[in-house]
Design a protein around this motif. Structure first.
Motif, PDB file in Angstrom:
ATOM      1  N   THR A  55      44.641  92.294  53.011  1.00 59.38           N
ATOM      2  CA  THR A  55      43.678  91.288  52.575  1.00 59.38           C
ATOM      3  C   THR A  55      44.054  90.746  51.205  1.00 59.38           C
ATOM      4  OG1 THR A  55      41.838  92.281  53.807  1.00 59.38           O
ATOM      5  CG2 THR A  55      41.268  90.871  51.950  1.00 59.38           C
ATOM      6  N   ILE A  56      44.007  89.424  51.062  1.00 56.79           N
ATOM      7  CA  ILE A  56      44.240  88.781  49.770  1.00 56.79           C
ATOM      8  C   ILE A  56      43.123  87.783  49.519  1.00 56.79           C
ATOM      9  CG2 ILE A  56      45.688  87.082  48.567  1.00 56.79           C
ATOM     10  CD1 ILE A  56      48.123  88.574  49.562  1.00 56.79           C
ATOM     11  N   ARG A  57      42.574  87.840  48.321  1.00 56.95           N
ATOM     12  CA  ARG A  57      41.571  86.872  47.878  1.00 56.95           C
ATOM     13  C   ARG A  57      42.215  85.968  46.824  1.00 56.95           C
ATOM     14  NH1 ARG A  57      38.551  88.422  44.645  1.00 56.95           N
ATOM     15  NH2 ARG A  57      39.471  90.450  44.099  1.00 56.95           N
ATOM     16  N   VAL A  58      42.258  84.690  47.086  1.00 54.70           N
ATOM     17  CA  VAL A  58      42.796  83.746  46.116  1.00 54.70           C
ATOM     18  C   VAL A  58      41.637  83.178  45.303  1.00 54.70           C
ATOM     19  CG1 VAL A  58      44.183  81.677  45.741  1.00 54.70           C
ATOM     20  CG2 VAL A  58      44.669  83.173  47.702  1.00 54.70           C
ATOM     21  N   THR A  59      41.769  83.241  43.982  1.00 58.60           N
ATOM     22  CA  THR A  59      40.767  82.674  43.083  1.00 58.60           C
ATOM     23  C   THR A  59      41.420  81.600  42.226  1.00 58.60           C
ATOM     24  OG1 THR A  59      41.181  84.381  41.402  1.00 58.60           O
ATOM     25  CG2 THR A  59      39.453  84.822  43.025  1.00 58.60           C
ATOM     26  N   ASN A  60      40.624  80.685  41.696  1.00 61.54           N
ATOM     27  CA  ASN A  60      41.180  79.507  41.049  1.00 61.54           C
ATOM     28  C   ASN A  60      40.554  79.268  39.679  1.00 61.54           C
ATOM     29  OD1 ASN A  60      42.701  77.099  40.818  1.00 61.54           O
ATOM     30  ND2 ASN A  60      41.009  75.887  41.641  1.00 61.54           N
ATOM     31  N   TYR A  61      41.377  79.363  38.638  1.00 61.46           N
ATOM     32  CA  TYR A  61      40.964  79.005  37.288  1.00 61.46           C
ATOM     33  C   TYR A  61      39.593  79.581  36.928  1.00 61.46           C
ATOM     34  CZ  TYR A  61      44.871  75.671  37.043  1.00 61.46           C
ATOM     35  OH  TYR A  61      46.113  75.101  37.025  1.00 61.46           O
ATOM     36  N   HIS A  62      38.644  78.672  36.597  1.00 59.81           N
ATOM     37  CA  HIS A  62      37.290  79.071  36.192  1.00 59.81           C
ATOM     38  C   HIS A  62      36.290  78.937  37.341  1.00 59.81           C
ATOM     39  CE1 HIS A  62      38.103  79.274  31.775  1.00 59.81           C
ATOM     40  NE2 HIS A  62      39.052  78.415  32.090  1.00 59.81           N
ATOM     41  N   ASP A  63      36.760  78.959  38.559  1.00 62.32           N
ATOM     42  CA  ASP A  63      35.864  78.882  39.725  1.00 62.32           C
ATOM     43  C   ASP A  63      34.727  79.883  39.552  1.00 62.32           C
ATOM     44  OD1 ASP A  63      34.590  78.978  42.190  1.00 62.32           O
ATOM     45  OD2 ASP A  63      36.425  79.248  43.356  1.00 62.32           O
ATOM     46  N   MET A  64      33.492  79.377  39.625  1.00 64.42           N
ATOM     47  CA  MET A  64      32.342  80.250  39.349  1.00 64.42           C
ATOM     48  C   MET A  64      32.002  81.202  40.487  1.00 64.42           C
ATOM     49  SD  MET A  64      29.018  77.763  39.721  1.00 64.42           S
ATOM     50  CE  MET A  64      29.381  76.977  38.168  1.00 64.42           C
ATOM     51  N   VAL A  65      32.321  80.849  41.720  1.00 65.15           N
ATOM     52  CA  VAL A  65      31.845  81.633  42.857  1.00 65.15           C
ATOM     53  C   VAL A  65      32.435  83.045  42.907  1.00 65.15           C
ATOM     54  CG1 VAL A  65      31.751  81.735  45.378  1.00 65.15           C
ATOM     55  CG2 VAL A  65      31.206  79.605  44.189  1.00 65.15           C
ATOM     56  N   PRO A  66      33.728  83.262  42.622  1.00 68.81           N
ATOM     57  CA  PRO A  66      34.236  84.642  42.616  1.00 68.81           C
ATOM     58  C   PRO A  66      33.577  85.540  41.566  1.00 68.81           C
ATOM     59  CG  PRO A  66      36.048  83.094  42.812  1.00 68.81           C
ATOM     60  CD  PRO A  66      34.830  82.282  42.503  1.00 68.81           C
ATOM     61  N   HIS A  67      32.833  84.961  40.628  1.00 65.94           N
ATOM     62  CA  HIS A  67      32.126  85.749  39.620  1.00 65.94           C
ATOM     63  C   HIS A  67      30.747  86.183  40.109  1.00 65.94           C
ATOM     64  CE1 HIS A  67      34.829  84.977  36.078  1.00 65.94           C
ATOM     65  NE2 HIS A  67      35.245  84.035  36.901  1.00 65.94           N
ATOM     66  N   LEU A  68      30.398  85.788  41.322  1.00 67.48           N
ATOM     67  CA  LEU A  68      29.065  86.063  41.859  1.00 67.48           C
ATOM     68  C   LEU A  68      29.147  86.882  43.141  1.00 67.48           C
ATOM     69  CD1 LEU A  68      27.627  82.466  41.381  1.00 67.48           C
ATOM     70  CD2 LEU A  68      27.150  84.466  39.959  1.00 67.48           C
ATOM     71  N   PRO A  69      28.125  87.711  43.400  1.00 65.83           N
ATOM     72  CA  PRO A  69      27.139  88.232  42.469  1.00 65.83           C
ATOM     73  C   PRO A  69      27.838  88.977  41.322  1.00 65.83           C
ATOM     74  CG  PRO A  69      26.555  88.785  44.733  1.00 65.83           C
ATOM     75  CD  PRO A  69      27.965  88.269  44.759  1.00 65.83           C
ATOM     76  N   PRO A  70      27.168  89.133  40.189  1.00 67.37           N
ATOM     77  CA  PRO A  70      27.820  89.730  39.014  1.00 67.37           C
ATOM     78  C   PRO A  70      28.281  91.162  39.252  1.00 67.37           C
ATOM     79  CG  PRO A  70      25.797  88.625  38.393  1.00 67.37           C
ATOM     80  CD  PRO A  70      25.810  88.673  39.891  1.00 67.37           C
TER      81      PRO A  70
END
Length: 352
Positions: free
Chosen positions: A220-235
């Motif tokens: 499994t790989i999760r790609v995140t992008n710059y300051h994308d807010m959604v990967p920071h949620l839930p805290p």
């Protein structure tokens, strides 16, 4: 209205900013998946295509996004859950020699952001004590018409193409659904050759859950992008021991390279913790724009939050529908009679 929603999201993130604290350990296998740039570029196109509203072009794979790295894809089933504004498809990518399953993200990010601090439930999967997951994300896959549609399509695809690999993808909430689908395939359907790559996925479970998940679906790989807010949620609260949400590995973070002459991001392969402090956690999640664009691919076309779809009436001959209006479009690559309609004569239908 859209500006107000973005402001509300920013306020939520500020209120639940994460302070430093004791890190929790999440058990996982040492053989973490290897990141493949070309595969990521391919799967982000599938994650983008599943958002399309013209179902005729989507089921026949003749849409503007149905080419390039995804050319030759054979659609098996397109699942549309009208009640919950959900959409996904299952088909076969011959160039990958794999079944591809893609899920669309939420029509309204605010719908689940407003609830995600209070709705956590026990995951009653065998051999997973103490595992807890986000109620909304879990329900979107398990308690709608999406799951039976996907499982039926996977069975059909295997009958047609044999026991080939399965690749599951999705963006935003679609990434959360992709993770639950992969776990379902591994645990309940006993399928071992499952691979997952998601884009802009939120956290979906607690530390116990991520430990089980990373053992059962290690590829499994999760790609995140710059300051994308959604990967920071839930805290993520590192000082809490049981109920805090936590990402599972492995993250690949797309971020700026500091150059003013190049628009291509640096692709940083993160550690195996799922919460690498040197990846997306090193910046504030403040951007909606960077949630909607990955690898310079604009994920969502049209207006976010809209559930309007367009479909040629003749396509209904290749569908089944329940009493609630949810339906599945079928396409049989092995048969001579497949959906062949003139897409320019499509008639719009507003379902939600």
């Amino acid at each position: 209205m859209e500006q107000k929603s973005c402001l509300r999201v920013a306020i939520l993130i500020s209120l639940f900013a994460i302070s430093c604290g004791r890190e929790l350990k999440s058990a996982h296998k040492d053989n973490l998946p290897v990141y493949n740039h070309t595969l990521a570029m391919t799967l982000v196109e599938y994650a983008s295509a599943v958002y399309l509203k013209d179902l005729t072009k989507l089921v026949t794979w003749t849409c503007s996004r149905c080419g390039d790295l995804t050319e030759g894809f054979e659609m098996i089933e397109l699942i549309v859950d009208v009640e919950h504004c959900l959409q996904g498809f299952v088909g076969v990518a011959k160039n990958l020699n794999a079944i591809v399953i893609a899920f669309r993200g939420s029509a309204s990010i605010m719908n689940w952001i407003e609830d995600l601090y209070w709705k956590q439930l026990d995951l009653k999967y065998p051999g997973m004590p103490d595992a807890m997951v986000h109620h909304g994300f879990y329900s979107s896959y398990h308690e709608t018409t999406v799951r039976p549609g996907v499982l039926h399509a996977v069975k059909r695809a295997k009958e047609l193409y044999g026991d080939i690999n399965i690749m599951v993808t999705g963006h935003s909430m679609g990434g959360a659904m992709a993770a639950f689908c992969a776990l379902d395939l591994a645990v309940n359907q006993k399928i071992q050759n499952v691979q997952v790559m998601t884009f802009g996925q939120p956290r979906i479970g607690n530390t116990a859950f991520t430990s089980y998940y990373s053992q059962l679906v290690p590829n499994t790989i999760r790609v995140t992008n710059y300051h994308d807010m959604v990967p920071h949620l839930p805290p993520y609260y590192p000082h809490l021991t049981e109920k805090t949400y936590r990402h599972f590995p492995r993250e690949v973070w797309l971020h700026g390279n500091g150059s003013t002459t190049s628009s291509y991001p640096v692709e940083k392969v993160c550690d195996g913790s799922g919460e690498d402090p040197n990846c997306s956690r090193s910046v504030a999640g403040t951007s909606i724009f960077e949630h909607f664009t990955y690898y310079e691919v604009k994920i969502i076309s049209g207006t976010p939050g809209s559930c309007k779809i367009v479909m040629d009436p003749r396509v209904a001959d290749y569908s089944t529908q329940d009493l609630a209006g949810n339906f599945v479009l079928y396409r049989d690559p092995s048969a001579a009679s497949v959906v062949e309609v003139k897409t320019e004569s499509s008639t719009p239908s507003n379902f939600i």
